[in-house]
Design a protein around this motif. Structure first.
Motif, mmCIF file in Angstrom:
data_model
loop_
_atom_site.group_PDB
_atom_site.id
_atom_site.type_symbol
_atom_site.label_atom_id
_atom_site.label_comp_id
_atom_site.label_asym_id
_atom_site.label_seq_id
_atom_site.Cartn_x
_atom_site.Cartn_y
_atom_site.Cartn_z
ATOM 1 N N MET A 78 34.751 34.201 40.480
ATOM 2 C CA MET A 78 34.533 33.800 39.117
ATOM 3 C C MET A 78 33.031 33.896 38.855
ATOM 4 O O MET A 78 32.216 33.498 39.679
ATOM 5 C CB MET A 78 35.029 32.372 38.907
ATOM 6 N N ILE A 95 41.252 27.870 41.494
ATOM 7 C CA ILE A 95 40.159 27.740 40.535
ATOM 8 C C ILE A 95 39.996 26.260 40.220
ATOM 9 O O ILE A 95 40.964 25.584 39.855
ATOM 10 C CB ILE A 95 40.463 28.516 39.227
ATOM 11 N N THR A 96 38.789 25.758 40.370
ATOM 12 C CA THR A 96 38.497 24.379 40.006
ATOM 13 C C THR A 96 37.524 24.383 38.839
ATOM 14 O O THR A 96 36.466 25.018 38.903
ATOM 15 C CB THR A 96 37.895 23.600 41.193
ATOM 16 N N TYR A 97 37.922 23.724 37.788
ATOM 17 C CA TYR A 97 37.105 23.628 36.584
ATOM 18 C C TYR A 97 36.606 22.192 36.487
ATOM 19 O O TYR A 97 37.394 21.245 36.459
ATOM 20 C CB TYR A 97 37.943 24.008 35.356
ATOM 21 N N THR A 98 35.304 22.033 36.496
ATOM 22 C CA THR A 98 34.696 20.707 36.401
ATOM 23 C C THR A 98 33.948 20.621 35.077
ATOM 24 O O THR A 98 33.217 21.546 34.707
ATOM 25 C CB THR A 98 33.720 20.470 37.568
ATOM 26 N N TYR A 99 34.146 19.520 34.377
ATOM 27 C CA TYR A 99 33.470 19.355 33.085
ATOM 28 C C TYR A 99 32.949 17.929 32.956
ATOM 29 O O TYR A 99 33.421 17.010 33.620
ATOM 30 C CB TYR A 99 34.396 19.728 31.923
ATOM 31 N N GLY A 127 32.033 31.808 34.220
ATOM 32 C CA GLY A 127 33.211 31.236 33.589
ATOM 33 C C GLY A 127 34.331 32.231 33.375
ATOM 34 O O GLY A 127 35.331 31.912 32.739
ATOM 35 N N SER A 170 37.740 17.027 36.493
ATOM 36 C CA SER A 170 38.013 18.405 36.929
ATOM 37 C C SER A 170 39.511 18.639 36.989
ATOM 38 O O SER A 170 40.308 17.702 37.048
ATOM 39 C CB SER A 170 37.368 18.676 38.284
ATOM 40 N N THR A 228 42.287 21.670 38.873
ATOM 41 C CA THR A 228 42.407 22.802 39.782
ATOM 42 C C THR A 228 43.733 23.497 39.516
ATOM 43 O O THR A 228 44.761 22.840 39.315
ATOM 44 C CB THR A 228 42.342 22.334 41.249
#
Length: 146
Positions: free
Chosen positions: A1, A18-22, A4, A29, A31
């Protein structure tokens, strides 16, 4: 990735977590996994048949990476050959007739599609040389030869 964006070509085949942290005051987050299936890869081929005989050509045998496929094909029109048609099957089965006295080529452009993922692969060609039927010659001889 990168930036983004998930790029399947860069990631390669397989399952990729895929881990999305916000952050919105608090950190959170999620996953998930993205599965990238292989694209079918075929190789060009040449084969030869005699005019008026059946072409029976296994297209799966041209897939070089083991992906089981369904196939569609188009054929370039050769006005000197009859019997060639576009179609959809696992093999090319057609009776081709060369209407001339010299070899003629029929070129099929094949599109493989994975049976499991429905992903299309790049096209490849099968070129069929259709040899003419040689007309028999009348031979005479002179039996008075000494």
């Amino acid at each position: 990735m990168s930036g983004g964006t998930f790029n399947p070509s860069t990631a390669g085949t397989g399952t990729h977590p895929i881990t999305y942290t916000y952050f919105s005051g608090c950190s959170n987050s999620c996953t998930f996994s993205i599965k990238v299936d292989p694209q079918p890869a075929g190789s060009n081929a040449n084969t030869t048949i005699c005019s008026g005989t059946e072409l029976s050509y296994d297209l799966q045998g041209r897939i070089t990476n083991g992906v089981t496929c369904d196939f569609t094909w188009t054929v370039a029109n050769n006005t000197n050959v009859s019997g060639e048609t576009s179609g959809t099957r696992d093999s090319l089965v057609q009776t081709l007739t060369n209407n001339t006295t010299s070899p003629q080529n029929v070129v099929y452009t094949i599109t493989p599609r994975s049976e499991s993922s429905n992903c299309s692969g790049g096209t490849f060609t099968v070129t069929v040389t259709v040899n003419p039927v040689i007309a028999p010659k009348n031979i005479t001889w002179n039996s008075n030869y000494n």
